[in-house]
Design an enzyme around this catalytic site. Structure first.
Site, PDB file in Angstrom:
ATOM      1  N   ARG A  78      25.224  44.837  49.180  1.00  0.00           N
ATOM      2  CA  ARG A  78      25.372  44.841  50.633  1.00  0.00           C
ATOM      3  C   ARG A  78      25.921  43.511  51.146  1.00  0.00           C
ATOM      4  O   ARG A  78      25.728  42.455  50.529  1.00  0.00           O
ATOM      5  CB  ARG A  78      24.043  45.159  51.306  1.00  0.00           C
ATOM      6  CG  ARG A  78      22.969  44.139  51.043  1.00  0.00           C
ATOM      7  CD  ARG A  78      21.721  44.428  51.858  1.00  0.00           C
ATOM      8  NE  ARG A  78      21.047  45.656  51.449  1.00  0.00           N
ATOM      9  CZ  ARG A  78      19.915  46.087  52.013  1.00  0.00           C
ATOM     10  NH1 ARG A  78      19.366  45.404  53.004  1.00  0.00           N
ATOM     11  NH2 ARG A  78      19.345  47.187  51.595  1.00  0.00           N
ATOM     12  N   SER A  87      18.315  43.017  60.314  1.00  0.00           N
ATOM     13  CA  SER A  87      19.169  44.173  60.001  1.00  0.00           C
ATOM     14  C   SER A  87      18.320  45.428  59.858  1.00  0.00           C
ATOM     15  O   SER A  87      17.235  45.405  59.273  1.00  0.00           O
ATOM     16  CB  SER A  87      19.950  43.929  58.707  1.00  0.00           C
ATOM     17  OG  SER A  87      20.790  42.805  58.824  1.00  0.00           O
ATOM     18  N   ARG A 168     -15.073  69.166  69.461  1.00  0.00           N
ATOM     19  CA  ARG A 168     -14.502  68.516  68.269  1.00  0.00           C
ATOM     20  C   ARG A 168     -14.415  69.541  67.130  1.00  0.00           C
ATOM     21  O   ARG A 168     -15.438  70.063  66.674  1.00  0.00           O
ATOM     22  CB  ARG A 168     -15.385  67.353  67.820  1.00  0.00           C
ATOM     23  CG  ARG A 168     -15.402  66.167  68.775  1.00  0.00           C
ATOM     24  CD  ARG A 168     -16.349  65.091  68.284  1.00  0.00           C
ATOM     25  NE  ARG A 168     -15.890  64.489  67.030  1.00  0.00           N
ATOM     26  CZ  ARG A 168     -15.092  63.434  66.958  1.00  0.00           C
ATOM     27  NH1 ARG A 168     -14.665  62.864  68.065  1.00  0.00           N
ATOM     28  NH2 ARG A 168     -14.730  62.948  65.802  1.00  0.00           N
TER      29      ARG A 168
END
Length: 414
Positions: A78, A87, A168
């Site tokens: 790269r 980046s 719940r």
């Protein structure tokens, strides 16, 4: 529309991003995890899936490049513009696509997901190539109740996001929620270039079971991650070699090769307690250990007897061709050489090093022996090399047990 190859075949490429500047764990992507570089786990799964036309690692680091190539990947070196801390992954993927225009489908696999298996990859790729999706990403089902975060001194009160506290649900009564697990993001080049991301167009998710959803970016406790990988990781097409008997040269492996003489003429050698402890660990795991002395460099019978007593090992003297003396022993125990682990440190050991299922030499062994061995220790003879090889042997045994356990798992009724 995407331009397909003749016959409709699209070029499908795996891409693993592995920058050298990890802030959390230095060179994390090639740090050893259960005997394998972290990057190696996902590369092995990608290569063995047999669905990719090419497998790539994008990096800016020389050592990562070497590891990537050793595991069968091509390397995208790269640019500095996409190697900064700021980046994004997307910037690097777009650069890769621009430099490799033949690629039609980009399969971004995260290096930090070492429990990925080839079947995960095959099934996800098929969702694009056969079922017509533009993008597919990995998720895991979580059963966690989420609440709104409240900033300190804000005066706000928290509220539930996905639960009514009055009702719940039990785990078995609730399907849970799907969360990205970070293992992979697959998408077509067309959708990437059109939308600027890999999650667009006709989107689908690929659900992975929790046991395969290990993310080292989060789970930075390396020993815990190693145990997960040993239990659920992919170890390759072949079952790891398991040693039933380990044969170790005394001079240069268990010792540093030097023999000391007392004023009374008595021979002495030095042993590292790390190495003798490792021998006992092998024996405790049912691995027989045999020590070799050489007729070319003999030790006294008294010293051999003391070695046998201290280590609990049979001590055998061999000639200038150890294989000739060891063949009858291997046959007598009804073993094959693939069942043997051998550690030597001289050129005369090369035949045994080549034949043994597992073999190793100390760091300071001659080049011919190093080339014949399957494993080269980081330690010198007499300074922990035996311990290192013993750990390697036991790791292979643990991997084999894990693979056998995986074969027995019913993935639909786990």
């Amino acid at each position: 529309m995407e331009q397909q190859r003749p016959g409709g075949k699209r070029h499908v490429a795996a891409l693993i991003l592995a920058r050298g500047g990890s802030k959390g764990i230095p060179l994390k992507n090639i740090k050893m995890l259960a005997g394998v570089p972290l990057l190696g786990w996902v590369l092995r799964a990608a290569v063995d899936s047999d669905v990719f036309d090419s497998v790539w690692v994008s990096t800016d680091h020389d050592e990562i490049e070497k590891v990537a190539k050793s595991w069968g990947a091509q390397v995208h070196r790269r640019s500095p513009e996409v190697s900064r801390d700021s980046s994004s992954s997307l910037e690097t993927i777009l650069e890769f696509v621009r430099l490799n225009p033949e690629v039609d489908v980009i399969c971004h696999i995260q290096a930090t997901s070492p429990c990925l298996h080839p079947f995960h990859v095959k099934e996800a790729v098929a969702m694009i190539t056969e079922q017509g999706y533009d993008s597919v990403f990995a998720v895991v089902r979580r059963h966690q109740f989420r609440w709104k975060e409240v900033k300190k001194d804000s005066g706000e009160l928290t509220v539930p996001f996905n639960i009514d506290p009055l009702y719940r649900p039990r785990r078995q009564d609730w399907d849970g929620e799907l969360c990205e697990n970070g293992s992979f993001y697959f998408g077509t080049k067309e959708i990437l270039q059109k939308s600027g991301c890999l999650q667009a167009g006709k989107i689908a998710y690929y659900e992975m079971l929790p046991e395969y959803s290990v993310d080292i970016d989060v789970d930075i406790d390396w020993p815990v991650a190693e145990q997960r990988v040993l239990r659920y990781g992919y170890f390759g097409r072949n079952t790891p070699e398991v040693a039933c008997m380990t044969i170790i040269q005394v001079s240069g492996c268990l010792t540093d090769g030097r023999v000391y003489l007392s004023t009374a003429g008595e021979e002495m050698v030095t042993l590292n307690t790390k190495d003798t402890t490792a021998i006992r660990k092998l024996q405790a795991e049912g691995v027989e250990v045999v020590l070799l002395t050489s007729a070319e460099d003999p030790v006294s019978q008294a010293l051999a007897d003391r070695l046998a007593k201290r280590t609990g090992c049979q001590v055998v003297q061999v000639g200038n061709q150890p294989l000739d003396d060891l063949e009858p022993i291997v046959k007598q125990k009804k073993l094959e050489w693939k069942d043997v682990a051998y550690m030597g440190n001289e050129d005369v050991d090369t035949k045994c090093l080549n034949l043994a299922g597992l073999s190793a030499v100390p760091k300071d062994a001659p080049v011919e022996a190093i080339n014949a061995a399957k494993y080269t220790c980081h330690s010198r003879g007499g300074l922990g090399a035996v311990r290192e090889f013993a750990d390697h042997i036991l790791l292979q045994k643990q991997k084999a047990k894990s693979q056998m356990a995986q074969d027995r798992i019913d993935r639909h009724n786990f």
